[in-house]
Design an enzyme around this catalytic site. Sequence first.
Site, PDB file in Angstrom:
ATOM      1  N   SER A   4       0.837  -1.213   0.000  1.00  0.00           N
ATOM      2  CA  SER A   4       0.000   0.000   0.000  1.00  0.00           C
ATOM      3  C   SER A   4       0.863   1.250   0.000  1.00  0.00           C
ATOM      4  CB  SER A   4      -0.913   0.013   1.227  1.00  0.00           C
ATOM      5  OG  SER A   4      -1.751  -1.114   1.206  1.00  0.00           O
ATOM      6  N   GLU A  59      -1.483  -2.377  21.237  1.00  0.00           N
ATOM      7  CA  GLU A  59      -1.909  -1.004  21.031  1.00  0.00           C
ATOM      8  C   GLU A  59      -2.190  -0.749  19.550  1.00  0.00           C
ATOM      9  OE1 GLU A  59       0.478   1.646  23.175  1.00  0.00           O
ATOM     10  OE2 GLU A  59      -0.202   3.415  22.077  1.00  0.00           O
TER      11      GLU A  59
END
Lengths: 355, 379
Positions: free
Chosen positions: B160, B244
């Site tokens: 990407s 996280e």
Amino acid sequence: MRFRLDVEQRAFAASLDALLTAADTPRVARAWGRGEPAAGQALWSRLAEAGVFALAVPEAYKGLGPRPVELAVAFVELGRHAVPGPLVETVTAAVLLAGSGPGTAERLLPALASGETLATVTPPGPAGPPPAREAEAGVPGPAEGPRRRPVGTHAPHLPEAPLALDGDTATLRLTWERDGVRRSPGHGPARPSLDPARRLTPLTPGGELLAAPSPTALAWARLATAAQALGVGLALLDRTVAHVGRRHQFGVPVGSFQAVKHRLADAKIALEFARPLLFGAALTLRPADVAAAKAAACEAAYATARTALQLHGAIGYTAEYDLSLWLGKARALRTAWGSPQECRALVVSARDRRW
Amino acid sequence: MDLEFSPADEEFRAEARRWLHAHVPREPLPSLETEEGFAAHRAWEAELAADRWSVVNWPERYGGRDAGLLRWLLFEEEYWAAGAPGRVGQNGVQLLAPTLLEHGTEEQRARVLPPMATGEVVWAQAWSEPEAGSDLAALRAKAVHTDGGWLLSGQKTWSSRAAFADRAFGLFRSDPDAARPHQGLTYLMFGLRAPGVTVRPIARLDGKPAFAELFLDEVFVPDEDVIGAPGQGWRIAMSTAGDERGLMLRSPGRFLAAARGLEELWRERGGEPSARDRVADALIGARAYQLFTYAAACRHLDGEAVGPESSLNKVHWSELDLALHETALDLLGPEGEQADTDWAQRYVFALAGPVYAGANEIQRDIIAERLLGLPKGRR
């Protein structure tokens, strides 16, 4: 911001879980459904001793409340163990009566908190007058009798007066009428529910006026129903995970197949995203928050019920197997105290939605 | 238990809102998947960074505000509610930076993070290979040690942002004789314009070059661009994967803003009753994600591992995003076919959600095996 249950709240859940595990609630629920409420009434007293009903009763009337977060914690456990009885209705009655005059509240609320009184209440009836359009459109209405009905059509299914849960066992029966909440002078025979432990009873309207209809009470009813539904879904998931781990076909546990795993994963996702909506709603009690929690928890529980039924195979389709207690409850709670479409409509129309 | 942010948190939110109100471009930027749009989005990152709004939860010394997880969530709510542009630097910020903060050297952090924060260096990810997608550990691109560094060879794909980005990070096989596929992998950073690198853009469904194939032919990478110890790449890449980072990959604010936009569109189009439930579900799903994330953030701040729960997250937001944008296109009626609207652009982006960052089938396997404890089986 601290959006998680504290140590005491988690300990409260664990203590109720232990109490209910020891109480053999499936046996209690089956007896209750047969119209033998003694074991259920005994369990009710123990739940009252643990403080469950007092959470909805203000301290001024010998309660511990209002404590909606703890109430949601408790109702998740009640749902997980398929506890029978007018649980949501007793909470709703408590909130309705807390808004009545001090005389009525003083007279009736302490016995709700202590568990001496089991209360039931009909949900508010459908808004607006009964539909009259069919007659205008030339379709015969029910008054004209079934013989004039055109071939191949059915009589329109008009809404009935709402039924109250367990009106034959409750000792305080309330009807939620347009002009107020009244103490019902009597009840009709119980009708069967898709949840074998729920006894649906018509209540005689028009008794003593006790309190005004209250949106707050409706919010509590929906919150408690959402919590109970979440508990039902969690129990269905646990039982199904255990089943597919034990059940072998083709020489392996059926729970090792991806098609099975993925249905259970989806159930887990739906339940775990309903949970924060529930506790968020308990903190605000705003109608839109509560409606969102009710819609999400009941959808999650019902989807889990469908998965549980499918993954248990034929044994899950039997009345004898205890899974049926939770399967039926997931269906019943979906439409109790606000259908999925009513709750969704409220989410998009509510002015108090802050999200 | 409460949902109240402190006055200081609310002041932070208000400050972010004021800044965004004054700075967010009035007209949407061109698509970040085009050369022109990429440059415009890079400039926007510089504008954010100039006032320290690009990476609010990072330490101050690298360009952040040390704002912490909760304020990051508040910032994101304000950011997307303000209609601010997509974030061109997110691959680096969300995937590489947490790894550097946990496993990198101070020299690496000081060198890599500040230009990442300003958008001066935009990063692409280089995980997948033609024969290693969901089964990432099957990757074959290799790193061979040489004097002072490593030589990278092989092919990466579905990278990407690589069509226009500056640098990339990924895993390479440094020990082909390791006993298991997860062993003998090394985590490296490399330049996309370094000698030996060929970038071949790939057009996504709507024709825009949103990702690329990378062909690497003995690309030299100095030792200082290895993250952690050679051979430890898998552990390093995965250590922040579920925690996280799983919380932060797509913030709830993004979906709350999109759901409100859908509600607005529905009302503008007459509030058709047949679409009401889908609009409500978008709102409920976004709110559920917000509250779920608040709860997970609180557990994380209490030092509890979030771990495989982030797989619940991934499936939820990716399916919510897709359903929400499908509803929007349906509401647009025949206009829903037009590819150049914001709704259509975001729809095309949402289509990829269930596939990238660990396909949803992999996430469901993780949920079933690690959260529900079901037995492992053949995939």
